[in-house]
Design a protein around this motif. Structure first.
Motif, PDB file in Angstrom:
ATOM      1  N   LEU A 217      66.970 -37.470  37.670  1.00  0.00           N
ATOM      2  CA  LEU A 217      67.558 -36.561  38.656  1.00  0.00           C
ATOM      3  C   LEU A 217      68.453 -35.534  37.982  1.00  0.00           C
ATOM      4  O   LEU A 217      68.434 -34.338  38.333  1.00  0.00           O
ATOM      5  N   LEU A 218      69.244 -35.963  37.002  1.00  0.00           N
ATOM      6  CA  LEU A 218      70.091 -35.027  36.271  1.00  0.00           C
ATOM      7  C   LEU A 218      69.249 -34.031  35.483  1.00  0.00           C
ATOM      8  O   LEU A 218      69.575 -32.838  35.417  1.00  0.00           O
ATOM      9  N   ASP A 219      68.163 -34.505  34.877  1.00  0.00           N
ATOM     10  CA  ASP A 219      67.245 -33.584  34.189  1.00  0.00           C
ATOM     11  C   ASP A 219      66.694 -32.546  35.161  1.00  0.00           C
ATOM     12  O   ASP A 219      66.591 -31.354  34.833  1.00  0.00           O
ATOM     13  N   PHE A 220      66.359 -33.004  36.360  1.00  0.00           N
ATOM     14  CA  PHE A 220      65.765 -32.129  37.376  1.00  0.00           C
ATOM     15  C   PHE A 220      66.746 -31.050  37.831  1.00  0.00           C
ATOM     16  O   PHE A 220      66.434 -29.857  37.829  1.00  0.00           O
ATOM     17  N   ILE A 221      67.971 -31.474  38.227  1.00  0.00           N
ATOM     18  CA  ILE A 221      68.921 -30.467  38.712  1.00  0.00           C
ATOM     19  C   ILE A 221      69.476 -29.625  37.567  1.00  0.00           C
ATOM     20  O   ILE A 221      69.952 -28.504  37.783  1.00  0.00           O
ATOM     21  N   GLY A 222      69.396 -30.134  36.324  1.00  0.00           N
ATOM     22  CA  GLY A 222      69.822 -29.325  35.188  1.00  0.00           C
ATOM     23  C   GLY A 222      68.946 -28.110  34.969  1.00  0.00           C
ATOM     24  O   GLY A 222      69.400 -27.079  34.467  1.00  0.00           O
ATOM     25  N   GLN A 223      67.681 -28.218  35.363  1.00  0.00           N
ATOM     26  CA  GLN A 223      66.762 -27.075  35.206  1.00  0.00           C
ATOM     27  C   GLN A 223      67.043 -25.976  36.225  1.00  0.00           C
ATOM     28  O   GLN A 223      66.863 -24.796  35.948  1.00  0.00           O
ATOM     29  N   THR A 224      67.476 -26.374  37.436  1.00  0.00           N
ATOM     30  CA  THR A 224      67.788 -25.372  38.464  1.00  0.00           C
ATOM     31  C   THR A 224      69.252 -24.960  38.427  1.00  0.00           C
ATOM     32  O   THR A 224      69.603 -23.873  38.878  1.00  0.00           O
ATOM     33  N   GLY A 225      70.103 -25.834  37.889  1.00  0.00           N
ATOM     34  CA  GLY A 225      71.525 -25.531  37.805  1.00  0.00           C
ATOM     35  C   GLY A 225      72.309 -26.174  38.930  1.00  0.00           C
ATOM     36  O   GLY A 225      71.768 -26.520  39.977  1.00  0.00           O
ATOM     37  N   ILE A 226      73.610 -26.342  38.702  1.00  0.00           N
ATOM     38  CA  ILE A 226      74.509 -26.859  39.723  1.00  0.00           C
ATOM     39  C   ILE A 226      75.661 -25.880  39.898  1.00  0.00           C
ATOM     40  O   ILE A 226      75.954 -25.061  39.020  1.00  0.00           O
ATOM     41  N   GLY A 227      76.297 -25.964  41.065  1.00  0.00           N
ATOM     42  CA  GLY A 227      77.387 -25.045  41.358  1.00  0.00           C
ATOM     43  C   GLY A 227      76.887 -23.786  42.021  1.00  0.00           C
ATOM     44  O   GLY A 227      75.769 -23.728  42.551  1.00  0.00           O
ATOM     45  N   GLY A 228      77.709 -22.751  41.994  1.00  0.00           N
ATOM     46  CA  GLY A 228      77.363 -21.486  42.622  1.00  0.00           C
ATOM     47  C   GLY A 228      76.709 -20.506  41.668  1.00  0.00           C
ATOM     48  O   GLY A 228      76.624 -20.747  40.461  1.00  0.00           O
ATOM     49  N   LYS A 229      76.200 -19.422  42.230  1.00  0.00           N
ATOM     50  CA  LYS A 229      75.564 -18.317  41.475  1.00  0.00           C
ATOM     51  C   LYS A 229      74.394 -18.799  40.624  1.00  0.00           C
ATOM     52  O   LYS A 229      74.129 -18.277  39.536  1.00  0.00           O
ATOM     53  N   ARG A 230      73.654 -19.761  41.124  1.00  0.00           N
ATOM     54  CA  ARG A 230      72.495 -20.254  40.366  1.00  0.00           C
ATOM     55  C   ARG A 230      71.412 -19.197  40.261  1.00  0.00           C
ATOM     56  O   ARG A 230      70.627 -19.198  39.300  1.00  0.00           O
ATOM     57  N   SER A 231      71.350 -18.287  41.242  1.00  0.00           N
ATOM     58  CA  SER A 231      70.359 -17.204  41.169  1.00  0.00           C
ATOM     59  C   SER A 231      70.621 -16.292  39.981  1.00  0.00           C
ATOM     60  O   SER A 231      69.727 -15.556  39.534  1.00  0.00           O
ATOM     61  N   SER A 232      71.857 -16.327  39.455  1.00  0.00           N
ATOM     62  CA  SER A 232      72.193 -15.541  38.261  1.00  0.00           C
ATOM     63  C   SER A 232      72.058 -16.365  36.984  1.00  0.00           C
ATOM     64  O   SER A 232      72.435 -15.900  35.904  1.00  0.00           O
ATOM     65  N   GLY A 233      71.531 -17.594  37.116  1.00  0.00           N
ATOM     66  CA  GLY A 233      71.302 -18.431  35.942  1.00  0.00           C
ATOM     67  C   GLY A 233      72.436 -19.365  35.601  1.00  0.00           C
ATOM     68  O   GLY A 233      72.379 -20.063  34.582  1.00  0.00           O
TER      69      GLY A 233
END
Length: 349
Positions: free
Chosen positions: A211-227
């Motif tokens: 699960l951590l690997d999975f969300i690490g690819q999309t990111g956590i927190g805000g401004k994920r659309s900016s990477g």
């Protein structure tokens, strides 16, 4: 509130180390909550919400229900994402929040102007120290009791403020986004607690890594659309024990996680006391954090109910289980807020 789960069951502890490939933007409500403000760490309730949201968005309903069942039943608990840094010697330092009791422990009055100034300087220095190495937490407790200064390195990265431009209106308007960029040899770590009697314990450990690997690819927190917020795991999770693997701190973490008899029990995850916990919580020293806000859908933004959590660093005289809150509904599903405690035993002096 929902069921509180089991309290006091023997637990096995695992440690996951996260390395960030991009800056993070974690909301800082205590500093106004604007985009220009950020904090370095992520609370366990926010992490739980991120994991549940990503599993739901990916259609992984079975995995989501397994996660919910494990935390509701008390078979799984986890900490905030807390800072670590690697020393030049190769040892890894793991940090925990400054205990909330630090201002209350020294009740003696200074006997001179010079000692009063020294005590004031010590308190100011200790107030600036937000995180303390796990292996030095008892030293910090002794220093506070004696009114001595205590210094700790809190250099994990740097805050960055970048200007952006909003072009959606008639005129382009500037705004600022705050973020935190970790040093190459620093990041955040997670402690996972699994009930020793849980026959699916090893599956939970592996599932958390996936699960951590999975969300690490999309990111956590805000401004994920900016990477922002992307990370990877530095290593496989290790079992915390008396034998230190990374350095002194992982062994110290295990000792304090296992110390249920200590005078103070410091939370390293936010706690939402259940009805049965109120009396025990009343005898503690704690920091309160209000959570609420809005549930946003494609059609509208609906205000959620709010609750106050006992935040990390809060110190109680015993370990209370905590509970899960239902803050509202979203498309027929309950909006949950994680509030189960995970504790370190701290002895005075």
């Amino acid at each position: 509130l929902m069921d509180a789960g089991r309290d006091g069951a023997p637990m096995q502890y695992y440690l996951y180390t996260l390395c960030f490939d991009a800056p993070v933007h974690f909301g800082a409500a205590e500093r106004g909550g604007g985009l220009e403000h950020t904090q370095m760490t992520l609370t366990a309730d926010a992490l739980f919400s991120a994991m549940a949201a990503e599993l739901s968005a990916a259609g992984e309903q079975d995995a989501l229900q397994d996660l919910l069942a494990a935390v509701r039943d008390g078979r799984m608990r986890f900490s905030d994402l807390l800072p670590w840094r690697e020393e030049s010697s190769g040892d890894w330092d793991f940090y925990v929040p400054r205990p909330a009791f630090w201002e209350q422990m020294n009740h003696s009055l200074p006997d001179s102007y010079a000692s009063a100034c020294a005590l004031s300087r010590a308190r100011k220095q200790q107030k600036k120290t937000a995180y303390i190495r796990a292996s030095r937490l008892q030293d910090f407790s002794a220093a506070v009791c004696a009114g001595r200064p205590f210094e700790e390195v809190n250099d994990f990265g740097e805050e960055i403020l970048r200007q952006r431009v909003n072009c959606r209106g008639e005129e382009p308007l500037p705004y600022f986004v705050g973020s935190f960029a970790f040093h190459e040899q620093a990041g955040l770590y997670l402690v996972l607690a699994i009930d020793d009697a849980d026959t699916d314990g090893s599956e939970h450990v592996e599932a958390m890594a996936c699960l951590l690997d999975f969300i690490g690819q999309t990111g956590i927190g805000g401004k994920r659309s900016s990477g922002y917020g992307k990370f990877h795991l530095a290593d496989d999770p290790i079992i915390l024990s008396d034998d230190a693997v990374y350095g002194e701190d992982d062994g110290a973490l295990y000792q304090m996680l296992s110390d249920t008899a200590a005078e103070w029990q410091m939370a390293i995850a936010p706690v939402l006391p259940g009805v049965q916990d109120i009396e025990a919580a009343a005898h503690g020293l704690y920091r309160l954090r209000h959570v609420g806000g809005f549930v946003t859908t494609a059609a509208l933004a609906e205000k959620k109910n709010g609750v106050c959590l006992l935040d990390s660093g809060s110190c109680l005289r015993e370990r209370i289980a905590g509970s899960m809150a239902v803050l509202g509904q979203n498309e027929g599903h309950p909006v949950l807020r994680y509030g189960y405690g995970l504790y370190l035993g701290i002895r005075e002096g």
